[in-house]
Structures are given as structure tokens and as C-alpha cells.
Design a protein around this motif. Structure first.
Motif, PDB file in Angstrom:
ATOM      1  N   GLU A  44      14.030  -4.825 -38.307  1.00 29.40           N
ATOM      2  CA  GLU A  44      14.873  -3.635 -38.205  1.00 29.40           C
ATOM      3  C   GLU A  44      15.116  -2.987 -39.566  1.00 29.40           C
ATOM      4  OE1 GLU A  44      16.388  -0.700 -36.085  1.00 29.40           O
ATOM      5  OE2 GLU A  44      15.628  -2.518 -35.141  1.00 29.40           O
ATOM      6  N   THR A  48      14.201   0.892 -40.493  1.00 27.38           N
ATOM      7  CA  THR A  48      15.232   1.810 -40.980  1.00 27.38           C
ATOM      8  C   THR A  48      14.806   2.462 -42.289  1.00 27.38           C
ATOM      9  OG1 THR A  48      16.956   0.514 -39.899  1.00 27.38           O
ATOM     10  CG2 THR A  48      17.657   1.979 -41.679  1.00 27.38           C
ATOM     11  N   GLU A  49      14.149   1.707 -43.171  1.00 26.57           N
ATOM     12  CA  GLU A  49      13.662   2.274 -44.427  1.00 26.57           C
ATOM     13  C   GLU A  49      12.657   3.392 -44.175  1.00 26.57           C
ATOM     14  OE1 GLU A  49      12.689  -0.260 -47.876  1.00 26.57           O
ATOM     15  OE2 GLU A  49      13.344  -1.929 -46.613  1.00 26.57           O
ATOM     16  N   TYR A  51      12.561   5.332 -41.528  1.00 27.73           N
ATOM     17  CA  TYR A  51      13.338   6.477 -41.055  1.00 27.73           C
ATOM     18  C   TYR A  51      13.987   7.227 -42.215  1.00 27.73           C
ATOM     19  CZ  TYR A  51      12.950   4.327 -36.394  1.00 27.73           C
ATOM     20  OH  TYR A  51      12.493   3.779 -35.221  1.00 27.73           O
ATOM     21  N   ARG A  52      14.427   6.518 -43.223  1.00 27.59           N
ATOM     22  CA  ARG A  52      15.078   7.156 -44.380  1.00 27.59           C
ATOM     23  C   ARG A  52      14.141   8.099 -45.120  1.00 27.59           C
ATOM     24  NH1 ARG A  52      17.896   1.881 -46.110  1.00 27.59           N
ATOM     25  NH2 ARG A  52      19.799   1.996 -44.870  1.00 27.59           N
TER      26      ARG A  52
END
Length: 102
Positions: A44, A48-49, A51-52
């Protein structure tokens, strides 16, 4: 586009990205939606990285876990203004360990 890592071959990063920019400008009509594809271990924090890297971009995404659940493929269709923006995002995602960029 083939795996970016294998396309780099013996080229230094500046040559590779200059060549990529030329190819992008020759085959795309920016601004437009551009499809990014990544494969990453199913963690996860790494997802998330990724998505950033798209924080300031309008995008839609789809994910799919591998059969055994160890990997996740991520497809992101992002509205980009030009080849430079495509490359900036690839460079940002490229800093994340273990990401395969297709």
C-alpha cells in the motif's frame, strides 16, 4: 511502449529522456490523456507513492492484483499538457524502488 527500464539500455538518463521526448512529441497530440502503466509489489505504501506523483494532475486509474496477490498492476490515464509533463511524472515514479514502468 516497452518497459522503460529495458529501453534505457546503455543510454545515460539525459539521452534516454531526450529520445523519449522526441518519440512522444512525434506520436501524441498534446494536451491529451496519456496512459501510464506500472507493476509494483502489492504494498500500500508504494502504491500511495505512485499516486502522489499525480497529485496535480486529473487522472483515472484501474488496478488489478496478480493471481497470487503478490503484485499489482496500475493503469493511470492522466490528462497531461506536454511531453515534458509525461517525463516529469515518469522520473518521479522512477524514484520509487521496485516499480516496473511499462
Amino acid at each position: 511502449m516497452d518497459n522503460l527500464e529495458s529501453e534505457k539500455g546503455g543510454k545515460n538518463p539525459e539521452e534516454f529522456y531526450a529520445s523519449l521526448k522526441e518519440k512522444l512529441e512525434g506520436t501524441h497530440n498534446f494536451p491529451e490523456d496519456y496512459l501510464y502503466k506500472f507493476i509494483i509489489t502489492n504494498e500500500e505504501a508504494k502504491i500511495t507513492e505512485i499516486y502522489r506523483a499525480f497529485d496535480d494532475v486529473k487522472f483515472t486509474l484501474t488496478t488489478r492484483d496478480s493471481k497470487n496477490g503478490k503484485y499489482t498492476s496500475i493503469s493511470i490515464s492522466a490528462f497531461v499538457l506536454d511531453a515534458d509533463q509525461v517525463i516529469r511524472i515518469y522520473k518521479e515514479v522512477g524514484k520509487i524502488p521496485g516499480v516496473i514502468m511499462l
